[in-house]
Design a protein around this motif. Structure first.
Motif, PDB file in Angstrom:
ATOM      1  N   ALA A 373       0.883  -1.280  -0.102  1.00  0.00           N
ATOM      2  CA  ALA A 373      -0.331   0.080   0.041  1.00  0.00           C
ATOM      3  C   ALA A 373       0.725   1.313   0.061  1.00  0.00           C
ATOM      4  CB  ALA A 373      -0.936  -0.029   1.191  1.00  0.00           C
ATOM      5  N   SER A 374       1.999   1.217   0.697  1.00  0.00           N
ATOM      6  CA  SER A 374       3.029   2.344   0.662  1.00  0.00           C
ATOM      7  C   SER A 374       3.496   2.613  -0.548  1.00  0.00           C
ATOM      8  CB  SER A 374       3.961   2.109   1.872  1.00  0.00           C
ATOM      9  OG  SER A 374       4.788   1.276   1.514  1.00  0.00           O
ATOM     10  N   CYS A 375       3.775   1.510  -1.533  1.00  0.00           N
ATOM     11  CA  CYS A 375       4.264   1.988  -2.683  1.00  0.00           C
ATOM     12  C   CYS A 375       3.437   2.663  -3.631  1.00  0.00           C
ATOM     13  CB  CYS A 375       4.712   0.592  -3.261  1.00  0.00           C
ATOM     14  SG  CYS A 375       6.058  -0.391  -2.489  1.00  0.00           S
ATOM     15  N   LEU A 376       1.993   2.141  -3.417  1.00  0.00           N
ATOM     16  CA  LEU A 376       0.912   2.838  -4.412  1.00  0.00           C
ATOM     17  C   LEU A 376       0.745   4.252  -3.756  1.00  0.00           C
ATOM     18  CD1 LEU A 376      -1.717   0.100  -4.763  1.00  0.00           C
ATOM     19  CD2 LEU A 376      -0.379   0.641  -6.502  1.00  0.00           C
ATOM     20  N   LEU A 377       0.665   4.643  -2.620  1.00  0.00           N
ATOM     21  CA  LEU A 377       0.665   5.788  -2.103  1.00  0.00           C
ATOM     22  C   LEU A 377       1.531   6.619  -2.470  1.00  0.00           C
ATOM     23  CD1 LEU A 377      -0.917   7.927   0.056  1.00  0.00           C
ATOM     24  CD2 LEU A 377       0.535   6.726   1.699  1.00  0.00           C
ATOM     25  N   LEU A 378       2.835   6.553  -2.130  1.00  0.00           N
ATOM     26  CA  LEU A 378       3.809   7.290  -2.620  1.00  0.00           C
ATOM     27  C   LEU A 378       4.032   7.616  -4.110  1.00  0.00           C
ATOM     28  CD1 LEU A 378       6.573   6.041  -0.143  1.00  0.00           C
ATOM     29  CD2 LEU A 378       5.168   8.025   0.344  1.00  0.00           C
ATOM     30  N   PHE A 379       3.601   6.504  -4.767  1.00  0.00           N
ATOM     31  CA  PHE A 379       3.622   6.931  -6.370  1.00  0.00           C
ATOM     32  C   PHE A 379       2.637   8.080  -6.538  1.00  0.00           C
ATOM     33  CE2 PHE A 379       1.429   6.143 -10.531  1.00  0.00           C
ATOM     34  CZ  PHE A 379       2.619   6.286 -11.343  1.00  0.00           C
ATOM     35  N   PHE A 380       1.522   7.978  -6.027  1.00  0.00           N
ATOM     36  CA  PHE A 380       0.171   8.833  -6.152  1.00  0.00           C
ATOM     37  C   PHE A 380       0.793  10.157  -5.561  1.00  0.00           C
ATOM     38  CE2 PHE A 380      -2.388   5.238  -7.282  1.00  0.00           C
ATOM     39  CZ  PHE A 380      -2.947   6.023  -8.232  1.00  0.00           C
ATOM     40  N   ILE A 381       1.561  10.156  -4.734  1.00  0.00           N
ATOM     41  CA  ILE A 381       2.289  11.441  -4.151  1.00  0.00           C
ATOM     42  C   ILE A 381       3.376  12.189  -5.141  1.00  0.00           C
ATOM     43  CG2 ILE A 381       3.520  12.697  -2.109  1.00  0.00           C
ATOM     44  CD1 ILE A 381       1.762  10.980  -0.215  1.00  0.00           C
ATOM     45  N   ALA A 433      -0.270   6.149   9.026  1.00  0.00           N
ATOM     46  CA  ALA A 433       0.312   6.867   7.820  1.00  0.00           C
ATOM     47  C   ALA A 433      -0.321   7.003   6.479  1.00  0.00           C
ATOM     48  CB  ALA A 433       1.920   6.537   7.972  1.00  0.00           C
ATOM     49  N   ILE A 434      -0.830   5.769   6.288  1.00  0.00           N
ATOM     50  CA  ILE A 434      -1.111   5.569   4.799  1.00  0.00           C
ATOM     51  C   ILE A 434      -2.611   6.278   4.879  1.00  0.00           C
ATOM     52  CG2 ILE A 434      -1.985   3.988   3.333  1.00  0.00           C
ATOM     53  CD1 ILE A 434      -0.064   2.021   3.943  1.00  0.00           C
ATOM     54  N   ILE A 435      -3.211   6.245   5.908  1.00  0.00           N
ATOM     55  CA  ILE A 435      -4.671   6.957   5.961  1.00  0.00           C
ATOM     56  C   ILE A 435      -4.471   8.362   6.027  1.00  0.00           C
ATOM     57  CG2 ILE A 435      -6.652   7.165   7.716  1.00  0.00           C
ATOM     58  CD1 ILE A 435      -6.320   4.287   8.676  1.00  0.00           C
ATOM     59  N   ILE A 436      -3.075   8.816   6.884  1.00  0.00           N
ATOM     60  CA  ILE A 436      -3.303  10.302   6.755  1.00  0.00           C
ATOM     61  C   ILE A 436      -2.846  11.114   5.478  1.00  0.00           C
ATOM     62  CG2 ILE A 436      -1.676  12.412   7.853  1.00  0.00           C
ATOM     63  CD1 ILE A 436      -1.970  10.629  10.350  1.00  0.00           C
ATOM     64  N   LEU A 437      -1.793  10.159   4.752  1.00  0.00           N
ATOM     65  CA  LEU A 437      -1.126  10.931   3.565  1.00  0.00           C
ATOM     66  C   LEU A 437      -2.139  10.519   2.317  1.00  0.00           C
ATOM     67  CD1 LEU A 437       2.373  10.180   4.156  1.00  0.00           C
ATOM     68  CD2 LEU A 437       1.403  12.311   4.568  1.00  0.00           C
ATOM     69  N   PRO A 439      -5.381  11.631   1.620  1.00  0.00           N
ATOM     70  CA  PRO A 439      -5.778  12.832   1.105  1.00  0.00           C
ATOM     71  C   PRO A 439      -4.823  13.519   0.600  1.00  0.00           C
ATOM     72  CG  PRO A 439      -6.774  12.087   3.364  1.00  0.00           C
ATOM     73  CD  PRO A 439      -5.526  11.296   2.875  1.00  0.00           C
ATOM     74  N   VAL A 440      -3.663  13.520   1.022  1.00  0.00           N
ATOM     75  CA  VAL A 440      -2.646  14.371   0.379  1.00  0.00           C
ATOM     76  C   VAL A 440      -2.415  13.997  -0.898  1.00  0.00           C
ATOM     77  CG1 VAL A 440      -0.274  15.051   0.590  1.00  0.00           C
ATOM     78  CG2 VAL A 440      -1.534  14.882   2.588  1.00  0.00           C
ATOM     79  N   GLY A 441      -2.402  12.683  -1.166  1.00  0.00           N
ATOM     80  CA  GLY A 441      -1.847  12.085  -2.755  1.00  0.00           C
ATOM     81  C   GLY A 441      -3.122  12.694  -3.560  1.00  0.00           C
ATOM     82  N   ALA A 442      -4.347  12.297  -2.946  1.00  0.00           N
ATOM     83  CA  ALA A 442      -5.627  12.624  -3.915  1.00  0.00           C
ATOM     84  C   ALA A 442      -5.722  14.109  -4.230  1.00  0.00           C
ATOM     85  CB  ALA A 442      -6.943  12.148  -3.353  1.00  0.00           C
ATOM     86  N   PHE A 443      -5.097  14.877  -3.262  1.00  0.00           N
ATOM     87  CA  PHE A 443      -5.187  16.457  -3.437  1.00  0.00           C
ATOM     88  C   PHE A 443      -4.228  16.999  -4.499  1.00  0.00           C
ATOM     89  CE2 PHE A 443      -3.169  20.572  -2.317  1.00  0.00           C
ATOM     90  CZ  PHE A 443      -4.578  21.557  -2.509  1.00  0.00           C
ATOM     91  N   LEU A 444      -2.862  16.243  -4.176  1.00  0.00           N
ATOM     92  CA  LEU A 444      -2.109  16.644  -5.364  1.00  0.00           C
ATOM     93  C   LEU A 444      -2.220  16.092  -6.858  1.00  0.00           C
ATOM     94  CD1 LEU A 444       1.429  15.862  -3.248  1.00  0.00           C
ATOM     95  CD2 LEU A 444       0.278  17.898  -4.061  1.00  0.00           C
ATOM     96  N   THR A 445      -2.976  14.900  -6.777  1.00  0.00           N
ATOM     97  CA  THR A 445      -3.274  14.396  -8.057  1.00  0.00           C
ATOM     98  C   THR A 445      -4.319  15.427  -8.539  1.00  0.00           C
ATOM     99  OG1 THR A 445      -2.865  12.045  -7.458  1.00  0.00           O
ATOM    100  CG2 THR A 445      -4.311  12.481  -9.487  1.00  0.00           C
ATOM    101  N   TYR A 446      -5.188  15.873  -7.905  1.00  0.00           N
ATOM    102  CA  TYR A 446      -6.164  16.872  -8.474  1.00  0.00           C
ATOM    103  C   TYR A 446      -5.278  18.044  -8.859  1.00  0.00           C
ATOM    104  CZ  TYR A 446      -9.668  20.566  -8.343  1.00  0.00           C
ATOM    105  OH  TYR A 446     -10.806  21.601  -8.621  1.00  0.00           O
ATOM    106  N   LYS A 447      -4.644  18.749  -8.286  1.00  0.00           N
ATOM    107  CA  LYS A 447      -4.067  19.828  -8.453  1.00  0.00           C
ATOM    108  C   LYS A 447      -3.256  19.590  -9.575  1.00  0.00           C
ATOM    109  CE  LYS A 447      -5.259  22.681  -5.422  1.00  0.00           C
ATOM    110  NZ  LYS A 447      -5.893  24.012  -5.965  1.00  0.00           N
ATOM    111  N   ALA A 448      -2.414  18.514  -9.856  1.00  0.00           N
ATOM    112  CA  ALA A 448      -1.636  18.324 -11.154  1.00  0.00           C
ATOM    113  C   ALA A 448      -2.623  17.991 -12.322  1.00  0.00           C
ATOM    114  CB  ALA A 448      -0.700  17.012 -11.055  1.00  0.00           C
ATOM    115  N   THR A 449      -3.817  17.410 -12.307  1.00  0.00           N
ATOM    116  CA  THR A 449      -4.688  17.322 -13.127  1.00  0.00           C
ATOM    117  C   THR A 449      -5.145  18.703 -13.814  1.00  0.00           C
ATOM    118  OG1 THR A 449      -5.289  15.032 -12.302  1.00  0.00           O
ATOM    119  CG2 THR A 449      -6.661  16.231 -13.755  1.00  0.00           C
ATOM    120  N   VAL A 450      -5.586  19.830 -12.849  1.00  0.00           N
ATOM    121  CA  VAL A 450      -6.173  20.892 -13.425  1.00  0.00           C
ATOM    122  C   VAL A 450      -5.065  22.004 -13.499  1.00  0.00           C
ATOM    123  CG1 VAL A 450      -8.321  20.694 -12.344  1.00  0.00           C
ATOM    124  CG2 VAL A 450      -6.395  21.694 -11.098  1.00  0.00           C
TER     125      VAL A 450
END
Length: 479
Positions: A373-381, A433-437, A439-450
């Protein structure tokens, strides 16, 4: 699309392998610094240390793999943004999500491989590492002769050398104290020079031009006590020392197999069940002990309670006791209370240890999944962060990767410690740590998309200027 996918995969794989091996090398250096006192000065062969480092590298994968994914994803998309290749991709009608898709598939395969590694390979590597490190730590110091210092490593002997040759074999000014005799008097050997030789079991000193001094009690009597003093000169002699105890013996790995870190998912489930059954048996035994205590003191049916209650309505309890037996009864009550207190404290400590062992097993069970799960999370960050900062190379991407990884690692470590102490549920320890970060990954993905300029300096300056203007408008005008 195939060419674009190949371009992104090539741009990601190269920095991924480079950063992975760099991080592994740094972690291995930290490992050597940590265990340098256990490795140096014991005469290990080079392949023993290499084997230990090989097994230790498997344990470092849980840190090296997520960090390398985070850093390589930032570098990949940062380089694409810096060279305006990401702009060309978006202008061709390919969104950031579609551009990330081949890398996402690759990361999914890496995550699945990391889960299989943590469940199959990591317990075996931890077993090998733990048993080998135990043998290394319990190996005695190898025989090492230093100049001008008495060496007592070999039991029963004290050896001193004035000077060692450059070849490490020749010796000058050798002095040996032999304490192996039963009369308590040491034998002394002094030689001008000598040479060392050794095999698997013995150390051989070939001494030249020396003297041997021996003193014995001789034939003693009450009228004429005698002591014998012998001095023998020699041109050449051999002195043999047993060093078989200095050889490292490998212990059986079966003794370490039941440790928590050396079990897979099935083993962890079985261990948790056995520990839970032991805890239930301890609780039942404590309940039986309390009930038997009440029965022994006539409290089972409540007769003693009623009698005592009738007598102590208006009188203190001590006044009801016979005068002659009062001290003995009080002392017996104190002894019994102290015994119960000691037994209870011991039971509480044992109960706490058993509960902590169960919590550690539950945490280790969850950690088998958190690596994937941490590999997926840090990739989306890392991927959207690289698309936002638009900087490649080893400058800003390394700084951002270290910052986010430190945040992740600190949260995970604190949460795991809190779960072990019982202040946090065992499930949330590895996953917090995965639960807290997430939303940060989702927020950064949204910002990069727009195409949001999250880290644009000019945008930040404009926000500060607008903020100060609003404050000036809200201030009351001076008359």
């Amino acid at each position: 699309m195939k060419k674009l996918h190949l371009l992104l995969l090539k741009a990601f794989i190269r920095p991924f392998f480079v950063t992975f091996f760099i991080v592994m090398f740094i972690l291995l250096m930290f490992f050597l610094f940590k265990y340098v006192d256990d490795l140096i000065g014991k005469g290990f062969e080079w392949y023993v240390i290499l084997e230990l480092m090989y097994y230790a590298s498997a344990a470092n994968v849980s840190m090296a793999l997520p960090l390398s994914i985070l850093l390589s994803s930032i570098m990949t998309f940062g380089t694409l943004g810096e060279n305006y290749e990401l702009v060309a991709i978006k202008s061709a009608g390919v969104s950031l999500q579609k551009a990330m898709m081949p890398l996402l598939v690759l990361i999914c395969f890496i995550s699945i491989g990391s889960f299989l590694f943590s469940d199959v390979m990591l317990p075996k590597a931890n077993l090998k590492f733990g048993s080998l490190l135990w043998d290394i730590r319990n190996k005695k110091l190898s025989f090492l002769i230093k100049e001008g210092v008495f060496n007592n490593s070999i039991p029963g002997y004290s050896i001193r050398v004035d000077k060692k040759g450059s070849d490490g074999v020749s010796l000058e000014g050798v002095m040996i104290y032999d304490h192996t005799s039963n009369n308590g008097i040491a034998k002394i050997i002094i030689a001008k020079e000598g040479k060392m030789a050794s095999d698997e079991k013995n150390l051989l000193l070939k001494l030249k031009n020396g003297v041997r001094y021996e003193e014995s009690s001789g034939q003693n009597s009450s009228y004429n006590p005698r002591q014998q003093f012998t001095r023998m000169r020699f041109k050449e002699t051999d002195q043999k020392f047993d060093i078989s105890s200095f050889k490292m013996n490998r212990t059986d790995e079966q003794g370490f197999r039941n440790n928590t870190q050396m079990l897979n998912l099935k083993g962890l489930v079985k261990k948790e069940d056995s520990l839970s059954k032991e805890l239930d048996s301890v609780n039942k035994f404590a309940a039986m002990t309390v009930s038997s205590y009440f029965k022994q003191n006539n409290y089972a049916k409540g007769y003693t309670k009623i009698k005592v209650a009738e007598k102590v309505i208006n009188k203190p309890v001590l006044s009801l006791l016979p005068v002659k037996q009062k001290m003995s009864i009080i002392q017996s009550a104190l002894d019994q209370a102290n015994s119960i207190k000691q037994t209870t404290s011991g039971r509480m400590a044992d109960y706490g240890d058993r509960v902590r062992n169960i919590i550690k097993v539950q945490i280790e069970y969850q950690k088998k999944f958190t690596l994937a799960a941490s590999c997926l999370l840090l990739f989306f960050i890392g991927a959207p962060l690289g698309a936002i900062i638009r900087k490649g190379g080893l400058g800003l991407p390394v700084v951002m990767a270290i910052v986010f990884f430190l945040i992740y690692h600190i949260i995970a470590t604190v949460a795991e410690k809190s779960a072990i102490t019982g202040t946090l549920a065992p499930f949330f320890g590895p996953w917090l740590a995965i639960i807290i970060l997430s939303p940060v990954g989702a927020f950064l993905t949204y910002k990069a998309t727009v195409d949001s300029a999250l880290f644009d300096v000019n945008n930040l300056k404009q926000m500060m200027v607008n903020l100060f203007k609003k404050k000036k408008k809200n201030l009351p005008s001076k008359l």
